[in-house]
Design an enzyme around this catalytic site. Structure first.
Site, PDB file in Angstrom:
ATOM      1  N   ASP A 105       0.970  -1.051  -0.067  1.00 54.78           N
ATOM      2  CA  ASP A 105      -0.286   0.151  -0.092  1.00 54.78           C
ATOM      3  C   ASP A 105       0.866   1.372   0.252  1.00 54.78           C
ATOM      4  OD1 ASP A 105      -2.338   1.726   0.793  1.00 54.78           O
ATOM      5  OD2 ASP A 105      -3.334  -0.493   0.663  1.00 54.78           O
ATOM      6  N   HIS A 156      -3.700   6.486   3.470  1.00 59.77           N
ATOM      7  CA  HIS A 156      -4.809   5.335   3.184  1.00 59.77           C
ATOM      8  C   HIS A 156      -4.226   3.638   3.762  1.00 59.77           C
ATOM      9  CE1 HIS A 156      -5.891   1.816  -0.113  1.00 59.77           C
ATOM     10  NE2 HIS A 156      -7.188   2.665  -0.424  1.00 59.77           N
ATOM     11  N   SER A 191     -10.983  -0.597  -1.237  1.00 63.92           N
ATOM     12  CA  SER A 191      -9.678  -0.833  -0.211  1.00 63.92           C
ATOM     13  C   SER A 191      -9.787  -1.247   1.383  1.00 63.92           C
ATOM     14  CB  SER A 191      -9.420   0.791  -0.537  1.00 63.92           C
ATOM     15  OG  SER A 191      -8.760   1.263  -0.960  1.00 63.92           O
TER      16      SER A 191
END
Length: 1373
Positions: free
Chosen positions: A121, A348, A534
């Site tokens: 990620d 994220h 996600s």
């Protein structure tokens, strides 16, 4: 990378008699500027073949099928979404939906303990809340890696400390090392980094605002002082008439103006941090000097830094400063020559990691799904590219995951792909899964609600578990805070759908797609709500970690094959229609049921089943499912060959596992009226084929889905062993003419979706649509998507998110291709209208338009001939009004250098043992004017997952090594100033032969033309029109059945843009039909044209110089002996110019030859100019005063050799040369003038340097201090400033003293007169006006002036810019 989006769940009904359901869910990161993120929403689906509308109703239920051995219970009472405090907190981190809470409650030690997850990620913050320890007290994060290289620092420069313990940092800063640090070698590796390169754009923006505020305060303080000084001057001198006083006042005003301009042009490139790396005898150590980030000058010193080493070794991290609160870790590679400073490129990854495994001992309801699991962070989101992934990052991440012996990988990134289940990364993933038993989980994408929108790699790769995004009522009520939660769980509106282009299901399972989870410390908050596939992917990944934890504890071998089968066959279906599988996969995963399944299957062979399908009689294409979409395929039965091959792990025993493998399978069709299949199949290790027949002829219009699946006759409780997905979209046929189709009174509730499939009529090229809404009060938001599929292309998708604040109508237009099925998907966003209880009525009308042309791409070959174009309207009358414009230039380049080498770092060695190689290609190009440019490589661009090349990256830099642009396979336009540039292109692969073939790779530089330079092309009715200027084509009406022909002419030669060499291509667009509702008065604005095509013009060879070779050479008028004498003289001067002067011996030789030539040609100006040039270029001068005196003497000789009166007389008369002789005289005079000016310029520099050295010498001898301003202006000071002024005034006669070539002398003159403000203005103008790359000397001069004035805030600012404009080296790839 894709931004997190909301997830939703759809109702699903299984087609199988057993309740074993395969559900695969993948979370996708929305890639900035590659794919637009679609913010939150869910929808309920309806059968597209239904003509009326239908609300969600029972389709919203999450339920199991009758007769299921697993999943027959209610799924954690998902309907109970009325919240209290504990259920509210639980809804923020959903676990109940997938049975994770029940499982951990029943098995508290199976909470992920013993499981290692790799997070692919944007980089996990090791300081984030909940990510320090596991539930059993072990370190949560075992390693933090930047796999992209975006944080790499070149530390190959080695220095030694002086007797005071000081070293010179790479930025030029003096650094004091801590005497307590062990360094047996005494060698310190140094490097530096702009800290903003390590920060996200959000963090950098916050710091810039805070720093700008402080900078403004200091700048305003200096402006106030400068204004006060000017005011005092004006009060003292009421009327200024004296020239010197005028210049003094001008100087004071210039200081004010400069400070104000700096405030307007302020561009903070960020503080610079110095890095020092050394080996302490055991490990590599790292220390940073971060004083530039601190307000307190005593903070951030290198000596006070607590040294770090590779995170894996000691698991320690640092924070740059309290202002940024940004965590970082370090890793050292290549024997100390590369330092990797690892930061996150967005929140994220930390959020994803928190969902998977956060542990909050004081807030257990906010724990991640597997709080006992450990992590490694593999940053694949490149900070240089706004957190987009690169091939380098993906490959290194896989290497790290295998090296660390990870059990699981979660990757919440992806994008659309040209080819499913194909590419270099897919090959490496297959190896990791099949050979190293890694379980790979990834997001399906956020591009729904249309079908065939799953992204790569999660939704398109067979060995990856792809996850869709589900939303429960509790999540809606708690995490999303809606006033009224949906009565049933559903899939988020934007969650991507299958099938893939080759018929695979696309989504494997679903999991909760939203959570409130930890975020990095620099966000200045502990946790945040994010939603998207996600978020669904780490939820599923955490659930799988629970299963692996249990399997390890119970001694059950862990295989990605068996785990996936357990997930698929125990998921709770979402929706009651067979085709709902395309949305949710096999359903919502259930951890507890999957565990029971795994326990029962512990003795079942670890095997997966590879399905390859092709239509009988055709060898290609090979697919993984059957996808009948186009109109012709729906009109007949087809026979398909299904090849099933069992695949074992690479370490499986051939004798004990492969040989005995044999399964008697019963084959079933979930849609026997559509698909007929054999009844039984005996399957051995070598695989078997069987044929099936698909008959869609009797199906109604719309979407139909069924499966062929196999059940083990001896163990039917296992559920489907393998599945063959079959998707059929039977389109409506548009019969009306003009072609129009209406969908009336479609009813929508929150989350509802309507799908329509339409056979786009042949001849249609665009659609004009209208959407009328009614029957509601509060605003409504809709997703309107269309998708068409073509071979070897990414799905062609048009999308719009529209909001209706009240009942009204909206219009749309978009391109289509005739003869192909188009899906129209209309979805009311899942939370839009919640609480209203009013049904939204939608009327949707589509009108097809089309102008067919015989050339999809128009290529003008560079000749004077036009291109004929035939046009016709097949559907209805259309107005033909062609328009074409050329807007870009594409110039081809070959590399001037190719460097192939082996990467030495351990992070670039594949698990197979192969070392990755790299190829760097260097290209040179020049811009005569500033322009927006981008590189373009047709072979490699726009593919990251579906390419066999591992990685690509480029940098564009100027002669000073300043980098103006970076990019990867998705190049973007960058604004570059005039100048010469280098482009370095970086390719990686482990196969040297592939890289060898790329050494002469053609690269194009695309340059945008300015709007005023765009070339509008003309259309003609006759072929001679462009040449004769006759027969201009006028717009006309195309009538069906009748063709119309016209010509498009090439651009006029005088309109061609500058700098378009032969072989360049001008690019643009050509359009033919306007929107029907526009009147004839509209011009040629391309926005009025719904469809555009490519048009290009190949630039022909340049016109030869007609005058070339005319006239006689001037040398022919001289005798042979005269010409020989001149040739000998010029040869001698050339030899003199070539001599080096690096040593005393060489200088002596040069002096001997120059003296000899001077005696031979005493007044020959070119010789004297070369001698002056040689003196000026000499380095390592010991006696500078003597050297400057030599320069002055040589300059005087040049000046004396030129007849200045004759020169003045010539330039005093303005005349243009009319013949060759006059041209020759002009050239000679211009050369003489330039030589004179250069001599005067160098003489002035030498005079100033002597003056400065003499002053320093006097000061060092203890002479009385003298005011510098007075000293420089007094004629009796002994330094003879009049000589400088004399020389300056003489130079001013011949050239523009403010030009970039001579302006430095003007700056020096103002400075020595004490007018520092004026000097600063002049040097700043020189830097801005200079058309070439900035000269470092000008910046150094500017910096010294600022230091002399005492503007410390500007000194710091300009020093940062010095490092931007004049870096020592190019950054690492």
């Amino acid at each position: 990378m894709q931004n997190p989006l909301l997830s939703y769940k759809l109702p699903y009904v299984s087609p199988f008699p057993q309740s074993f359901f395969s559900s695969e869910c993948l979370s996708l990161i929305i890639r900035p500027k590659r794919q637009r993120p679609r913010k939150g929403g869910e929808w309920t689906r309806r059968r597209s073949s239904s003509s009326g509308s239908r609300s969600g109703g029972d389709r919203g239920r999450v339920r199991a099928m009758p007769g299921s051995s697993f999943g027959s219970e209610d799924n954690g009472s998902l309907r109970s979404f009325k919240l209290n405090e504990s259920t509210f907190l639980a809804s923020l981190m959903p676990k109940k939906e997938i049975g994770a809470d029940r499982f951990v409650e029943a098995h508290p030690h199976y909470d992920g303990r013993g499981v290692l997850i790799a997070i692919f990620d944007s980089g996990v913050d090791p300081a984030a809340d909940g990510l320090q320890v596991t539930s059993d007290g072990k370190p949560k994060i075992l390693d933090v890696l930047d796999c992209t290289g975006s944080g790499d620092v070149d530390t190959s420069k080695v220095v030694k400390a002086d007797e005071n313990g000081c070293i010179s940092g790479a930025s030029g800063t003096s650094l004091v090392v801590n005497s307590a640090w062990k360094n047996p070698s005494g060698e310190w590796h140094v490097g530096y980094k702009f800290v903003y390169e390590l920060f996200t754009s959000d963090l950098a923006s916050r710091l810039k605002k805070e720093r700008k505020k402080k900078w403004d305060e200091k700048n305003q303080e200096e402006i106030a002082k400068a204004v006060k000084n000017l005011d005092e001057f004006d009060q003292k001198h009421i009327k200024v008439e004296d020239a010197d006083l005028k210049r003094v006042r001008e100087d004071l005003q210039n200081r004010i103006d400069y400070l104000r301009k700096q405030a307007d042009s302020y561009d903070d490139k960020g503080p610079i941090i110095d890095a020092v790396v050394w080996h302490d005898g055991d490990v590599w150590r790292v220390a940073l000097d971060t004083r530039s980030l601190e307000d307190d000058p005593n903070s951030g010193k290198l000596a006070n830094f607590v040294p770090l080493t590779n995170f894996r070794t000691e698991r320690k991290f640092g924070i740059f400063s309290k202002l940024d609160a940004c965590t970082f870790v370090v890793n050292v590679y290549d024997e100390g020559n590369i330092l990797s400073i690892v930061t996150d490129s967005s929140p994220h990854a930390t959020h994803v990691a928190g969902i998977a495994s956060a542990f909050h001992p004081k807030e257990p309801l906010l724990n991640g799904v597997a709080p006992g699991a450990q992590l490694i962070s593999c940053k694949i989101g490149d900070s240089r590219l706004g957190s987009m992934e690169t091939g380098t990052g993906l490959t290194r991440a896989l290497i790290a995951a295998v090296e660390h012996k990870c059990d699981l990988i979660n990757m919440s990134y992806g994008e659309p792909a040209l080819l499913p289940d194909y590419g270099r990364f897919v090959d490496l993933v297959n190896e990791a899964v099949n050979k190293h038993h890694l379980i790979f989980v990834s997001s399906a994408g956020n591009s729904g609600p249309a079908l065939s929108t799953v992204g790569a790699p999660g939704g398109t790769t067979s060995s990856i578990i792809g996850v869709g995004a589900y939303l429960s009522p509790a999540m809606a009520a708690g995490a999303h805070c809606v006033v009224e939660a949906p009565s049933e769980g559903l899939e988020y509106t934007w969650s991507s759908r299958g099938p893939t282009a080759d018929g695979d299901l696309g989504v494997c399972i679903s999991a909760p797609g939203g959570a409130v989870a930890p975020v990095p410390t620099w966000t200045l908050q502990r946790r945040r709500l994010m939603n998207g596939t996600s978020m669904a992917s780490p939820s599923a990944c955490g659930g799988i970690a629970l299963l692996i934890s249990a399997m390890k504890a119970e001694g059950i071998p862990v295989s990605p094959y068996n785990v996936r089968k357990a997930l698929e066959n125990t998921s709770v279906p979402v929706g009651n229609l067979p085709e709902d599988k395309l949305t949710t996969g096999q359903g919502l995963m259930q951890v507890d049921k999957a565990h029971e399944y795994i326990q029962q299957c512990r003795n079942v062979p670890c095997v997966t089943y590879q399905i390859k399908i092709n239509q009988s009689g055709k060898s290609t294409p090979i697919s993984r499912g059957i996808y009948i979409r186009e109109p012709s395929a729906c009109q007949q039965s087809t026979e398909w060959t299904v090849d099933v091959e069992p695949k074992f792990h690479e370490d499986a025993s051939k004798l004990d596992e492969l040989v005995p493998f044999e399964e008697c399978l019963e084959l079933h069709s979930s849609g026997p009226a559509i698909v007929r299949t054999p009844e039984y199949l005996l399957l051995t290790h070598n695989g078997r084929s069987f044929n099936i027949i698909v008959d869609p002829t009797n199906l109604s219009e719309g979407l139909h889905y069924c499966e062929v699946y196999a059940v083990d006759c001896k163990a039917p409780w296992r559920g489907p062993i393998f599945r063959v997905p079959i998707t059929i979209t039977k389109p409506s046929v548009v019969i009306d003419r003009p072609p129009l189709i209406k969908y009336s009174r479609m009813s929508f509730l929150p989350g509802h979706i309507e799908r329509r499939f339409i056979e786009v009529p042949l001849g249609a090229t665009w659609v004009e649509a209208s959407m009328q809404t009614s029957g509601f009060d509060t605003s409504r938001r809709f997703f309107v998507d269309t998708v068409q599929l073509y071979p070897l292309q990414r799905p062609s998708k048009w999308e719009s998110v529209v909001t209706f604040s009240s009942p009204s109508a909206k219009s749309f237009f978009f391109p289509v291709v005739g003869g192909h099925t188009m899906e129209l998907a209309i979805a009311q966003f899942w939370s839009s209208g919640i609480g209203s209880h009013e049904t939204t009525i939608v009327d949707f009308e589509i009108v097809f338009h089309g102008i067919n042309i015989d050339k999809k791409r128009v290529v003008l070959d560079g000749s004077e001939a036009p291109i004929r174009i035939d046009a016709e309207a097949l559907l209805a009358s259309e107005r033909l009004a062609p328009s074409a414009i050329l807007k870009k230039v594409r110039v081809p380049y070959r590399p001037i250098e190719a460097k192939l080498f082996t990467l030495t770092s351990s992070r670039d060695k594949l698990p197979s043992g192969k070392q990755i190689l790299a190829l760097i290609l260097t290209y040179k190009f020049k811009l005569e004017d500033g322009a927006e440019v981008k590189p373009y490589i047709p072979l490699l661009n726009n593919r990251i997952y579906d390419t066999k090349f591992e990685s690509q990256f480029y940098m564009i830099s100027d002669a000073n090594k300043r980098v103006y642009a970076m990019g990867d396979c998705y190049p973007e336009f960058s604004k570059l100033p005039k100048g010469e540039y280098s482009l370095q292109f970086y390719l990686r692969h482990d196969n040297v032969q592939y890289l060898e073939k790329m050494k002469q790779l053609v690269l194009f530089i695309e340059r945008k033309l300015e709007e005023k330079d765009g070339i509008q092309l003309c259309f003609f009715s006759k072929p001679d029109g462009p040449l004769m200027g006759i027969g201009s084509y006028e717009p006309t009406i195309l009538v069906p059945g009748k063709k119309e022909a016209f010509y498009v002419g090439p651009p006029p030669k005088d309109k061609l843009p500058k700098n378009c060499p032969q072989g360049s291509v001008l690019l643009g667009t050509i359009s033919y039909g306007k929107l029907s509702y526009l009147g004839q008065g509209h011009g040629k604005d391309l926005k009025d044209y719904p469809v555009s095509y490519h048009i290009s013009y190949v630039v022909p060879p340049n016109k030869p110089d007609e005058d070339k070779g005319k006239g006689s050479s001037p040398t022919l008028t001289k005798s042979v002996s005269e010409r020989l004498e001149e040739e000998v003289r010029d040869a001698k001067i050339k030899v003199l110019a070539s001599l080096r002067q690096d040593s005393d011996e060489e200088i002596s030789e040069w002096k001997k030859l120059s003296d000899s030539l001077k005696s031979e040609y005493p007044k020959y100006t070119p010789l004297l100019s070369k001698i002056l040039e040689g003196l000026v270029s000499r380095n390592n001068v010991v006696d500078k005063i003597h050297h400057d005196e030599e320069v002055i003497s040589a300059a005087n000789e040049v000046v004396d050799s030129i007849d200045r009166d004759e020169l003045a007389k010539y330039f005093g008369i303005k005349s243009e040369p009319e013949d060759e002789e006059a041209e020759k005289i002009k050239k000679k005079m211009e050369t003489s003038r330039d030589q004179l000016a250069e001599a005067l310029y160098q003489k002035g520099l030498a005079l100033v340097e002597i003056e400065t050295l003499e002053r320093k010498k006097t000061a060092s001898e203890g002479a009385k201090d003298v005011d510098e301003t007075v000293d420089r202006s007094r004629p009796d000071s002994g330094i003879q400033p009049d000589k400088f002024e004399e020389n300056f005034k003489e130079l001013k006669k011949w050239v523009n003293i403010k030009s970039s070539k001579y302006g430095t002398l003007l700056v020096i003159r103002e400075r020595r007169s004490g007018r520092l403000g004026t000097a600063l203005k002049v040097v700043n103008d020189l830097i801005q006006d200079d058309g070439e790359p900035p000269k470092k000397k000008l910046y150094e001069l500017k910096l010294s002036l600022l230091e002399e004035i005492g503007w410390s805030h500007l000194v710091t600012y300009e020093r940062q810019w010095m490092h931007v404009c004049f870096p020592a080296n190019l950054p690492l790839f």
